[in-house]
Design an enzyme around this catalytic site. Structure first.
Site, PDB file in Angstrom:
ATOM      1  N   ASP A 166      43.771   6.452  61.889  1.00 65.85           N
ATOM      2  CA  ASP A 166      43.508   7.171  63.190  1.00 65.85           C
ATOM      3  C   ASP A 166      41.987   7.616  63.157  1.00 65.85           C
ATOM      4  OD1 ASP A 166      44.414  10.534  64.400  1.00 65.85           O
ATOM      5  OD2 ASP A 166      43.256   9.246  64.863  1.00 65.85           O
ATOM      6  N   LYS A 215      37.951  10.317  72.111  1.00 64.98           N
ATOM      7  CA  LYS A 215      36.414  10.543  71.929  1.00 64.98           C
ATOM      8  C   LYS A 215      35.326   9.977  72.303  1.00 64.98           C
ATOM      9  CE  LYS A 215      38.282  13.829  68.369  1.00 64.98           C
ATOM     10  NZ  LYS A 215      38.310  15.323  69.150  1.00 64.98           N
ATOM     11  N   TYR A 223      45.214  15.732  61.089  1.00 63.41           N
ATOM     12  CA  TYR A 223      45.548  15.980  62.657  1.00 63.41           C
ATOM     13  C   TYR A 223      45.534  14.797  63.400  1.00 63.41           C
ATOM     14  CZ  TYR A 223      45.820  18.213  67.108  1.00 63.41           C
ATOM     15  OH  TYR A 223      46.317  18.299  68.503  1.00 63.41           O
TER      16      TYR A 223
HETATM   17  P1  KE4 Z   1      43.266  14.367  71.667  1.00 62.36           P
HETATM   18  O1  KE4 Z   1      44.718  14.345  71.981  1.00 62.36           O
HETATM   19  O2  KE4 Z   1      42.945  15.761  71.507  1.00 62.36           O
HETATM   20  O3  KE4 Z   1      42.395  13.635  72.492  1.00 62.36           O
HETATM   21  O4  KE4 Z   1      43.152  13.756  70.357  1.00 62.36           O
HETATM   22  C1  KE4 Z   1      44.087  14.125  69.152  1.00 62.36           C
HETATM   23  C2  KE4 Z   1      43.326  13.852  67.864  1.00 62.36           C
HETATM   24  C3  KE4 Z   1      43.652  12.694  67.372  1.00 62.36           C
HETATM   25  N1  KE4 Z   1      43.327  12.274  65.848  1.00 62.36           N
HETATM   26  C4  KE4 Z   1      42.312  12.836  65.447  1.00 62.36           C
HETATM   27  C5  KE4 Z   1      41.701  12.528  64.254  1.00 62.36           C
HETATM   28  C6  KE4 Z   1      41.918  14.064  66.077  1.00 62.36           C
HETATM   29  O5  KE4 Z   1      40.800  14.872  65.669  1.00 62.36           O
HETATM   30  C7  KE4 Z   1      42.186  14.713  67.478  1.00 62.36           C
HETATM   31  C8  KE4 Z   1      41.852  15.730  68.310  1.00 62.36           C
HETATM   32  N2  KE4 Z   1      40.898  16.370  67.322  1.00 62.36           N
HETATM   33  C9  KE4 Z   1      40.635  17.788  67.851  1.00 62.36           C
HETATM   34  C10 KE4 Z   1      39.275  18.515  66.976  1.00 62.36           C
HETATM   35  N3  KE4 Z   1      39.876  18.473  65.597  1.00 62.36           N
HETATM   36  C11 KE4 Z   1      40.231  17.821  69.177  1.00 62.36           C
HETATM   37  C12 KE4 Z   1      39.925  19.270  69.794  1.00 62.36           C
HETATM   38  C13 KE4 Z   1      40.964  20.194  70.213  1.00 62.36           C
HETATM   39  O6  KE4 Z   1      41.906  20.084  69.753  1.00 62.36           O
HETATM   40  O7  KE4 Z   1      40.551  20.963  71.207  1.00 62.36           O
END
Ligand code: KE4
Length: 420
Positions: free
Chosen positions: A232, A260, A137
């Site tokens: 990523d 994060k 993801y």
């Molecule tokens: P954000 O746009 O949510 O800050 O980041 C996206 C993203 C990009 N790359 C990786 C590897 C990620 O895990 C994420 C977001 N992770 C999720 C948890 N699996 C965030 C939790 C959520 O979607 O509320």
């Protein structure tokens, strides 16, 4: 009316991010009132927190030096829309810590970081196609909301309503840990692939570790094919080591995306990498990208204070020692109970899968019994342990975990797994 019912009247699904709604584990989500150290406080109860805001809170909540820095920063104003020294300092520190990063641009989320990095890769190579892995993801930008095409050698299909097939037709999907599936795509679309994006440790299908040599094989293949390799590291960045997964596995991508931890819990994403690529980003180059709150002074303050704490001597040794106690306790429990559930862990990142298969791919991860996970999740919650409300997420250990908290968690895990 519960808060959740009230929330659902004015917020889609009652939450500002879908996973928080407990959709895959059932029941109503808790609404957090405050957090401190390794704990969150919700609905009048205290929980040991292994969600850790999905990774940012590696130091634990309310870390005194970060809070003090933020409190002082607020009095200097919260947003200017003009450059500050803080942004320069966080960029310098990021470049110092991540071995492959010469230059970095701050944005406000991981999604924005990935979306921008892909645009830069397309601009730099003049190619349109991108490769991602099923089960990885990378945020919710259109190009990445895809599921594998009918065969793995066909162009991807949208995985969300509202994503035009015209966009996802430029995305190809391979199998994580299967280098042959990547080679097949590069053979078929030779000269057309701008980049390959990968979570160096997949942490969005549960936690799936890269097989020995897999990341290096991706590096060799993309170099040979003139495509850019994007790591990523939104989750693994500053989590697996001060230099992220690229330092931990000693494989250097061309671009890295971050989120994060780099914001210490405030909204920060970032993308960076080779200077010759990043100088293509506006205003120094012709790849446009912008953001009103990019480099926000409060967010920069929290990020800087966080990364400085991570640079303290033996931070990762101490964090990983705590995590190892936990993972060893879990493994010991499973052995005592005669349960052969799959358990993957690296550093302070882990996932318990309710399958007896070895989980080293998306396909094997999907054999996990999500109903059993839901029972496990609620059993742990009843015992004051907050885990990710979904099987295909990660468990994050933080530096604020006390021996008592570790012991309580291991004991709760034993009782809950015994009762499954
Ligand atoms: P954000 O746009 O949510 O800050 O980041 C996206 C993203 C990009 N790359 C990786 C590897 C990620 O895990 C994420 C977001 N992770 C999720 C948890 N699996 C965030 C939790 C959520 O979607 O509320």
């Amino acid at each position: 009316m519960t808060i959740f019912e009230r929330a659902k009247l004015v917020i889609p699904g009652g939450v500002n991010s879908p996973v928080r709604a407990f959709g895959s584990v059932g029941g109503e989500p808790y609404f957090v009132e405050r957090a401190d150290g390794a704990y969150i406080y919700a609905d009048g109860k205290r929980y040991i927190d292994y969600v850790s805001s999905w990774g940012p809170m590696i130091l634990g909540h309310n870390e005194p030096s970060i809070n003090a820095a933020l409190k002082a920063a607020v009095d200097r104003g919260v947003s200017y829309g003009a450059p500050t020294l803080l942004e320069v300092e966080l960029a310098e520190l990021t470049c110092e810590m991540l071995p492959s990063v010469d230059m970095v641009r701050m944005v406000s989320s991981g999604t924005e970081a990935v979306m921008s990095a892909i645009r830069v890769a397309r601009g730099f190579t003049g190619r349109n196609l991108i490769v991602k892995f099923e089960g990885c993801y990378h945020g919710h930008s259109d190009s990445l909301l895809v599921k594998g095409g009918s065969g793995m050698l066909t162009l991807a299909q949208p995985s969300s309503l509202g994503v035009p097939a015209d966009i996802t037709k430029n995305t190809l999907v391979a199998d994580y840990n299967d280098i042959a599936s990547v080679e097949a795509l590069f053979n078929k679309y030779s000269g057309q692939i701008a980049c390959l994006i990968v979570e160096p440790v997949a942490a969005n299908m549960g936690v799936v570790l890269p097989k020995e040599g897999f990341l290096q094989a991706l590096r060799d293949l993309t170099t040979r094919e003139g495509a850019l390799l994007i790591f990523d590291e939104v989750i693994t960045g500053f989590r697996l080591s001060a230099g992220g997964a690229q330092e931990y596995y000693n494989v250097m991508p061309d671009l890295t995306t971050l989120g994060k931890i780099i914001g210490g819990g405030l909204p920060v994403g970032a993308y960076g990498g080779r200077r010759d690529i990043m100088e293509l980003v506006s205003p120094s180059g012709a790849v446009y990208q912008a953001g009103t709150l990019s480099g926000n002074p409060l967010a920069m303050t929290a990020g800087l204070a966080t990364l400085k704490k991570l640079q303290e001597p033996n931070f990762y040794e101490k964090l990983n020692k705590k995590a190892t106690i936990l993972w060893a306790g879990f493994a010991d429990n499973l052995k005592k109970l005669g349960k052969n559930y799959a358990f993957n862990a690296v550093g302070s990142l882990a996932c318990l899968f309710f399958t007896d298969k070895r989980v080293d791919s998306f396909k094997s991860a999907m054999t996990s019994d999500t109903k059993l996970y839901a029972k496990y999740f609620h059993g742990m919650l009843e015992r004051g342990i907050a885990l990710a409300p979904a099987q295909f997420e990660a468990m994050f250990a933080c530096a604020a975990l006390s021996d008592t908290a570790l012991d309580t968690t291991i004991k709760a895990h034993y009782e809950v797994v015994r009762g499954l």
